[in-house]
Design an enzyme around this catalytic site. Sequence first.
Site, PDB file in Angstrom:
ATOM      1  CB  SER A 196     -17.309 -17.819  23.752  1.00  0.00           C
ATOM      2  OG  SER A 196     -17.630 -19.158  23.613  1.00  0.00           O
ATOM      3  CG  HIS A 197     -20.109 -20.257  28.369  1.00  0.00           C
ATOM      4  ND1 HIS A 197     -20.594 -19.005  28.128  1.00  0.00           N
ATOM      5  CD2 HIS A 197     -21.141 -21.097  28.230  1.00  0.00           C
ATOM      6  CE1 HIS A 197     -21.892 -19.099  27.859  1.00  0.00           C
ATOM      7  NE2 HIS A 197     -22.231 -20.341  27.908  1.00  0.00           N
ATOM      8  CG  ASP A 208     -27.016 -18.244  39.863  1.00  0.00           C
ATOM      9  OD1 ASP A 208     -26.441 -17.164  40.078  1.00  0.00           O
ATOM     10  OD2 ASP A 208     -27.927 -18.357  39.022  1.00  0.00           O
ATOM     11  CG  ASP A 252     -26.664 -16.079  35.796  1.00  0.00           C
ATOM     12  OD1 ASP A 252     -26.870 -16.435  36.969  1.00  0.00           O
ATOM     13  OD2 ASP A 252     -27.582 -15.791  35.007  1.00  0.00           O
ATOM     14  CG  ASP A 302     -28.977 -14.225  38.343  1.00  0.00           C
ATOM     15  OD1 ASP A 302     -28.706 -15.344  38.814  1.00  0.00           O
ATOM     16  OD2 ASP A 302     -29.760 -14.048  37.384  1.00  0.00           O
ATOM     17  NE  ARG A 303     -30.927 -18.666  40.431  1.00  0.00           N
ATOM     18  CZ  ARG A 303     -30.850 -19.964  40.685  1.00  0.00           C
ATOM     19  NH1 ARG A 303     -31.450 -20.485  41.736  1.00  0.00           N
ATOM     20  NH2 ARG A 303     -30.196 -20.754  39.866  1.00  0.00           N
ATOM     21  CE  LYS A 345     -32.860 -14.131  39.512  1.00  0.00           C
ATOM     22  NZ  LYS A 345     -33.638 -13.485  38.443  1.00  0.00           N
TER      23      LYS A 345
HETATM   24  O1  LIG Z   1     -40.893 -20.440  37.186  1.00  0.00           O
HETATM   25  P1  LIG Z   1     -39.849 -21.025  38.106  1.00  0.00           P
HETATM   26  O2  LIG Z   1     -39.217 -22.281  37.591  1.00  0.00           O
HETATM   27  O3  LIG Z   1     -40.345 -21.155  39.513  1.00  0.00           O
HETATM   28  O4  LIG Z   1     -38.625 -20.014  38.131  1.00  0.00           O
HETATM   29  C1  LIG Z   1     -38.769 -18.719  38.583  1.00  0.00           C
HETATM   30  C2  LIG Z   1     -37.482 -17.951  38.387  1.00  0.00           C
HETATM   31  O5  LIG Z   1     -37.179 -17.952  37.008  1.00  0.00           O
HETATM   32  C3  LIG Z   1     -36.036 -17.224  36.612  1.00  0.00           C
HETATM   33  O6  LIG Z   1     -34.897 -17.787  37.182  1.00  0.00           O
HETATM   34  C4  LIG Z   1     -36.164 -15.790  37.034  1.00  0.00           C
HETATM   35  O7  LIG Z   1     -34.953 -15.105  36.745  1.00  0.00           O
HETATM   36  C5  LIG Z   1     -36.468 -15.692  38.505  1.00  0.00           C
HETATM   37  O8  LIG Z   1     -36.682 -14.335  38.813  1.00  0.00           O
HETATM   38  C6  LIG Z   1     -37.669 -16.541  38.878  1.00  0.00           C
HETATM   39  O9  LIG Z   1     -37.869 -16.565  40.256  1.00  0.00           O
END
Ligand SMILES: O=P(O)(O)OC[C@H]1O[C@H](O)[C@H](O)[C@@H](O)[C@@H]1O
Length: 505
Positions: A47-48, A222, A224, A226-227, A322
């Site tokens: 938990s955060h 980011d 979490d 993943d990005r 990702k």
């Molecule tokens: O629909 P949008 O606001 O452009 O966001 C699109 C994004 O939404 C989420 O973060 C998904 O995990 C991503 O895979 C996707 O690219």
Amino acid sequence: MAAANGVRRVWVGQDSLLSTPAVSAIIRERISADGAKATGAFILTASHNPGGPTEDFGIKYNMGNGGPAPESVTDKIFSNTKTITEYLIAEDLPNVDISVIGVTSFTGPEGPFDVDVFDSATDYIKLMKTIFDFESIKKLLASPKFSFCFDGLHGVAGAYAKRMFVDELGASESSLLNCVPKEDFGGGHPDPNLTYAKELVDRMGLGKTSNVEPPEFGAAADGDADRNMVLGKRFFVTPSDSVAIIAANAVQSIPYFASGLKGVARSMPTSAALDVVAKNLNLKFFEVPTGWKFFGNLMDAGMCSVCGEESFGTGSDHIREKDGIWAVLAWLSILAYKNKDNLGGDKLVTVEDIVLQHWATYGRHYYTRYDYENVDAEAAKELMANLVKMQSSLSDVNKSIKEIQPTVADVVSADEFEYKDPVDGSVSKHQGIRYLFGDGSRLVFRLSGTGSVGATIRIYIEQYEKDSSKTGRASSDALSPLVDVALKFSKIKEYTGRSAPTVIT
Ligand SMILES: O=P(O)(O)OC[C@H]1O[C@H](O)[C@H](O)[C@@H](O)[C@@H]1O
């Protein structure tokens, strides 16, 4: 869910938020090790918000492959939500000390159950060692000519970064920025882009000027993890270029891909840089709608090894999400490979050199995204409807566009992107409006699926330049005529009242 011995089991990812790639990978492994692939698992995340509402803690996870749920599942969940008449909160859950690794057994109203607290960083490092050549990355990081900086933006990446980059790969502690995870992300916005990863951007010499020489390589992940964002010294690598460059160099630089790529994929609004690589290297290529869930089927079917999105997501088939740390390791591997005989030389091959060389070989896709956030939802719908209506006559489209900018190429086709999944045949409609130009340029208009207030309109503007003598222009200059066309042709000001976007990427 019932595990093999009939005991209900709960997995707890220590120090992790739900979608951290490491956790997703590990949960997948554990589900299948317990022979319970099809039923899914309950995941409790550290938990955060200790002491916060109990509803925050329990999330039912239904995907056997560890990836995001496809539309067939989310549609079903949505229809189920309409039949819920009551929900119960378990007030008397036992107190589990998530700082202690190990299995604890409890007795609940439906029988005994175990809580398994595991150290996901250890498992994650083990997995990454099966993918990358850690020795060559270590050598790069040890070179006095190389310098490195990673910004965890106070998200969960920090915990992994310290273990991975410092303890395993020998980077110095001072390479890490904002790597202590904080409940409020240190008051910042944990988005790895040029606007929010400000400290990193400054340190890399892209923001305010300083007398300190920037590091050779910088990256951020980011909240979490993943990005990711990848930077060179005073140099930004667009996410669309990043996935294309990883794909172009993967076989030589990353042992996991040594026997070749099964295929590559990108989301529709991501630039076509990856398409050119796929064509040149004769790789299977897929263009899918926005959202990581669309890559999962391709990967499960062995059709895709590397994929990415313009929204700063990059990944491979080692998991079904990702993976920000993976992307950083991929770039370090490429740098290590390009410099393998050069670590004692005068000058290292830099991130910028790699990107410029890529453009010289494949051409450059100038690219920008304009976001209009919190727009009146009705106005946004009308704007999109008008753009669809205009597609019925390309000669009218070209007439209007030529009145705005006589020099731009002709639109040769226009549609609403629709995707038929080649694996299960499912069809996803209305995935963004496309105007495709004869010279490879594109204008794409989409409504965001993640905005929280009103509507968010995204305009993606892209122009392809094959001539290597023209790939070094400032992106804003190169794209200026097309941007003008996008804004005037869509009548964004008339529909939304906005004279400028909220964010430009
Ligand atoms: O629909 P949008 O606001 O452009 O966001 C699109 C994004 O939404 C989420 O973060 C998904 O995990 C991503 O895979 C996707 O690219």
